[in-house]
Scaffold this motif. Structure first.
Motif, PDB file in Angstrom:
ATOM      1  N   ASN A  77       0.841  -1.192   0.000  1.00 15.51           N
ATOM      2  CA  ASN A  77       0.000   0.000   0.000  1.00 15.51           C
ATOM      3  C   ASN A  77       0.877   1.244   0.000  1.00 15.51           C
ATOM      4  O   ASN A  77       1.330   1.699   1.055  1.00 15.51           O
ATOM      5  CB  ASN A  77      -0.928  -0.026   1.211  1.00 15.51           C
ATOM      6  CG  ASN A  77      -1.913   1.125   1.201  1.00 15.51           C
ATOM      7  OD1 ASN A  77      -1.926   1.948   0.280  1.00 15.51           O
ATOM      8  ND2 ASN A  77      -2.753   1.187   2.228  1.00 15.51           N
ATOM      9  N   LYS A  99       0.104   4.187  -0.360  1.00 15.40           N
ATOM     10  CA  LYS A  99      -0.486   5.337   0.331  1.00 15.40           C
ATOM     11  C   LYS A  99       0.030   5.461   1.759  1.00 15.40           C
ATOM     12  O   LYS A  99      -0.055   6.532   2.362  1.00 15.40           O
ATOM     13  CB  LYS A  99      -2.009   5.217   0.326  1.00 15.40           C
ATOM     14  CG  LYS A  99      -2.631   5.385  -1.058  1.00 15.40           C
ATOM     15  CD  LYS A  99      -4.147   5.294  -0.991  1.00 15.40           C
ATOM     16  CE  LYS A  99      -4.755   5.482  -2.375  1.00 15.40           C
ATOM     17  NZ  LYS A  99      -6.245   5.379  -2.360  1.00 15.40           N
ATOM     18  N   THR A 100       0.548   4.358   2.300  1.00 18.02           N
ATOM     19  CA  THR A 100       1.081   4.389   3.667  1.00 18.02           C
ATOM     20  C   THR A 100       2.595   4.572   3.672  1.00 18.02           C
ATOM     21  O   THR A 100       3.223   4.445   4.724  1.00 18.02           O
ATOM     22  CB  THR A 100       0.719   3.100   4.423  1.00 18.02           C
ATOM     23  OG1 THR A 100       1.347   1.977   3.783  1.00 18.02           O
ATOM     24  CG2 THR A 100      -0.786   2.891   4.442  1.00 18.02           C
ATOM     25  N   LEU A 101       3.165   4.876   2.494  1.00 16.91           N
ATOM     26  CA  LEU A 101       4.618   5.127   2.433  1.00 16.91           C
ATOM     27  C   LEU A 101       4.871   6.574   2.850  1.00 16.91           C
ATOM     28  O   LEU A 101       5.097   7.459   2.029  1.00 16.91           O
ATOM     29  CB  LEU A 101       5.135   4.863   1.019  1.00 16.91           C
ATOM     30  CG  LEU A 101       6.665   4.763   0.882  1.00 16.91           C
ATOM     31  CD1 LEU A 101       7.169   3.506   1.580  1.00 16.91           C
ATOM     32  CD2 LEU A 101       7.073   4.730  -0.591  1.00 16.91           C
ATOM     33  N   ASN A 102       4.800   6.793   4.139  1.00 15.30           N
ATOM     34  CA  ASN A 102       4.980   8.122   4.723  1.00 15.30           C
ATOM     35  C   ASN A 102       6.042   8.025   5.812  1.00 15.30           C
ATOM     36  O   ASN A 102       5.839   7.351   6.829  1.00 15.30           O
ATOM     37  CB  ASN A 102       3.662   8.630   5.319  1.00 15.30           C
ATOM     38  CG  ASN A 102       2.585   8.775   4.260  1.00 15.30           C
ATOM     39  OD1 ASN A 102       2.783   9.438   3.253  1.00 15.30           O
ATOM     40  ND2 ASN A 102       1.447   8.130   4.487  1.00 15.30           N
ATOM     41  N   GLN A 103       7.151   8.686   5.612  1.00 17.33           N
ATOM     42  CA  GLN A 103       8.299   8.530   6.497  1.00 17.33           C
ATOM     43  C   GLN A 103       7.991   8.982   7.920  1.00 17.33           C
ATOM     44  O   GLN A 103       7.513  10.087   8.153  1.00 17.33           O
ATOM     45  CB  GLN A 103       9.485   9.327   5.941  1.00 17.33           C
ATOM     46  CG  GLN A 103      10.770   9.153   6.734  1.00 17.33           C
ATOM     47  CD  GLN A 103      11.942   9.858   6.080  1.00 17.33           C
ATOM     48  OE1 GLN A 103      11.770  10.624   5.135  1.00 17.33           O
ATOM     49  NE2 GLN A 103      13.143   9.602   6.580  1.00 17.33           N
ATOM     50  N   GLY A 136      10.281   1.350   3.135  1.00 22.02           N
ATOM     51  CA  GLY A 136       9.190   0.734   3.882  1.00 22.02           C
ATOM     52  C   GLY A 136       9.417   0.788   5.383  1.00 22.02           C
ATOM     53  O   GLY A 136       8.516   1.155   6.155  1.00 22.02           O
ATOM     54  N   SER A 167       8.804   4.019   7.027  1.00 21.18           N
ATOM     55  CA  SER A 167       7.384   4.349   7.117  1.00 21.18           C
ATOM     56  C   SER A 167       6.656   3.485   8.140  1.00 21.18           C
ATOM     57  O   SER A 167       5.423   3.509   8.212  1.00 21.18           O
ATOM     58  CB  SER A 167       6.730   4.186   5.737  1.00 21.18           C
ATOM     59  OG  SER A 167       7.332   5.058   4.796  1.00 21.18           O
ATOM     60  N   TRP A 221       6.607   0.171   8.240  1.00 21.83           N
ATOM     61  CA  TRP A 221       6.118  -1.101   7.719  1.00 21.83           C
ATOM     62  C   TRP A 221       6.839  -2.268   8.393  1.00 21.83           C
ATOM     63  O   TRP A 221       7.953  -2.128   8.920  1.00 21.83           O
ATOM     64  CB  TRP A 221       6.367  -1.186   6.217  1.00 21.83           C
ATOM     65  CG  TRP A 221       5.552  -0.255   5.377  1.00 21.83           C
ATOM     66  CD1 TRP A 221       4.811   0.812   5.786  1.00 21.83           C
ATOM     67  CD2 TRP A 221       5.421  -0.304   3.956  1.00 21.83           C
ATOM     68  NE1 TRP A 221       4.229   1.436   4.716  1.00 21.83           N
ATOM     69  CE2 TRP A 221       4.580   0.769   3.577  1.00 21.83           C
ATOM     70  CE3 TRP A 221       5.932  -1.139   2.964  1.00 21.83           C
ATOM     71  CZ2 TRP A 221       4.248   1.024   2.245  1.00 21.83           C
ATOM     72  CZ3 TRP A 221       5.599  -0.896   1.641  1.00 21.83           C
ATOM     73  CH2 TRP A 221       4.759   0.168   1.284  1.00 21.83           C
ATOM     74  N   ASP A 246       6.720  -6.591   4.521  1.00 25.03           N
ATOM     75  CA  ASP A 246       6.133  -5.654   3.569  1.00 25.03           C
ATOM     76  C   ASP A 246       7.205  -4.771   2.941  1.00 25.03           C
ATOM     77  O   ASP A 246       7.151  -4.452   1.754  1.00 25.03           O
ATOM     78  CB  ASP A 246       5.071  -4.792   4.246  1.00 25.03           C
ATOM     79  CG  ASP A 246       3.755  -5.533   4.445  1.00 25.03           C
ATOM     80  OD1 ASP A 246       3.550  -6.568   3.778  1.00 25.03           O
ATOM     81  OD2 ASP A 246       2.939  -5.086   5.271  1.00 25.03           O
ATOM     82  N   GLU A 269       4.114   3.020  -8.694  1.00 22.46           N
ATOM     83  CA  GLU A 269       2.665   2.814  -8.669  1.00 22.46           C
ATOM     84  C   GLU A 269       2.181   2.160  -9.959  1.00 22.46           C
ATOM     85  O   GLU A 269       1.378   1.219  -9.942  1.00 22.46           O
ATOM     86  CB  GLU A 269       1.951   4.157  -8.468  1.00 22.46           C
ATOM     87  CG  GLU A 269       2.029   4.700  -7.059  1.00 22.46           C
ATOM     88  CD  GLU A 269       1.386   6.072  -6.966  1.00 22.46           C
ATOM     89  OE1 GLU A 269       1.070   6.677  -8.016  1.00 22.46           O
ATOM     90  OE2 GLU A 269       1.185   6.549  -5.831  1.00 22.46           O
TER      91      GLU A 269
END
Length: 327
Positions: free
Chosen positions: A15, A17-21, A283, A286, A288, A292, A320
């Protein structure tokens, strides 16, 4: 040992969209000049073969990792020295093009460079001229602001020569909350065994292929089962890489998870392993899970191997698109 297989879920989506540091990432190591030649076969001693220059650019394991992170929108603490000379100038420009801020400067020695020869079967052979990336000092490393809870990547290439002693001491002095991510690489056998033992005591994440693992445990018959036993006994997490057969994520006292490789046409494998590290670190930064993050690393590496040259690390939009086409 119980093993969870994902073989029937090759295109399991991550996902993005959840790749946010949420965690700082420091990249320690080399930026190298890369001159890449394609050649029908390597010359014998005293021989002469015709080659074609494929590219001339800045590479090096740490720079490749940093570039892949930058293109995925992950900020890094840049622990890659910039030297004094033509390769240093190219390194500085290459960093700036990727939005990477040079922090470490060596005013006496230029960056090293590498001649990479690629044969028709994609096998790579390297000749390396070392430079400022081998000359570390305490004052230089103290310029890096490594906060508790950070991720720190280091390549084995910078842990071999005697000039690496300050770097080794610095790594061992990091706060226990700092997670070290180690890619020992092909010069693993040249790294001091006492230092390796000390580093493993810090419970790093190792990305390691089967040959390196066999050297680590000194067992030429070592298997995935042995890797699981090693992880449980040492508390060290492994990404056990099997090239086109994907990888296993092995964490202490947990199920081993198979992460299949994506099915793509292999054009050029240069920088694939480094870009895989970049994807994994993106990952992890973020928040993860390691599994993942390894899936993301596999996707990044798949894009790189399907592109000629070392500069194929994808942007987030390219990643993407790739994952959507694989779904």
């Amino acid at each position: 040992m119980r093993i969870e297989s994902c073989l029937n879920n090759e295109n399991a989506m991550v996902n993005l969209k959840t790749l946010n540091q949420v965690l700082p990432v420091a990249i320690i190591g080399a930026a190298f000049g890369d001159i890449i030649l394609t050649i029908k076969k390597l010359p014998t001693s005293g021989g002469d073969e015709v080659a074609r220059e494929q590219s001339k650019q800045i590479g090096g394991c740490a720079f490749n990792v940093a570039r892949s992170l930058a293109r995925l929108g992950i900020d890094i603490i840049n622990g890659i020295p910039v030297g004094n000379g033509p390769w240093g100038e190219m390194t500085k420009r290459a960093m700036q093009q990727e939005g990477l801020v040079p922090l470490l400067h060596n005013h006496r020695v230029d960056n090293g460079w590498c001649l990479a020869m690629v044969e028709p079967d994609k096998e790579r052979t390297f000749i390396t001229v070392e430079g400022c990336e081998q000359y570390w000092c305490e004052d230089q490393l103290n310029q890096l602001d490594i906060s508790n809870g950070s991720l720190v990547y280091v390549s084995g290439y910078e842990l071999v020569d005697k000039e690496s002693e300050p770097l080794k001491k610095w790594l061992l002095s990091l706060d226990p909350s700092v997670r070290i991510f180690v890619d020992f690489g092909p010069r693993f056998a040249e790294i001091d065994s006492v230092f390796i033992t000390q580093l493993l005591a810090k419970k790093p994440i190792l990305t390691i292929n089967r040959d390196e693992f066999k050297m680590l445990v000194r067992n030429n018959e070592a298997s995935i089962d042995d890797a699981k036993k090693f992880s449980d006994a040492s508390g060290v997490s492994l990404i056990y890489r099997l090239d086109k057969h994907g990888a296993w994520v092995i964490e202490p006292m947990s199920e081993a998870i198979n992460i299949p490789a994506h099915n793509v046409e292999v054009v050029d494998t240069i920088a694939a392993g480094d870009s895989h590290c970049g994807g994994v670190l993106a990952g992890l930064s973020s928040g993860w899970s390691l599994a993942d993050a390894a899936r993301l690393g596999n996707a990044v590496a798949a894009i790189v191997v399907s592109t000629e040259g070392a500069n194929g690390a994808p942007t987030i939009l390219e990643l993407e698109s790739f994952l959507l086409n694989k779904s």
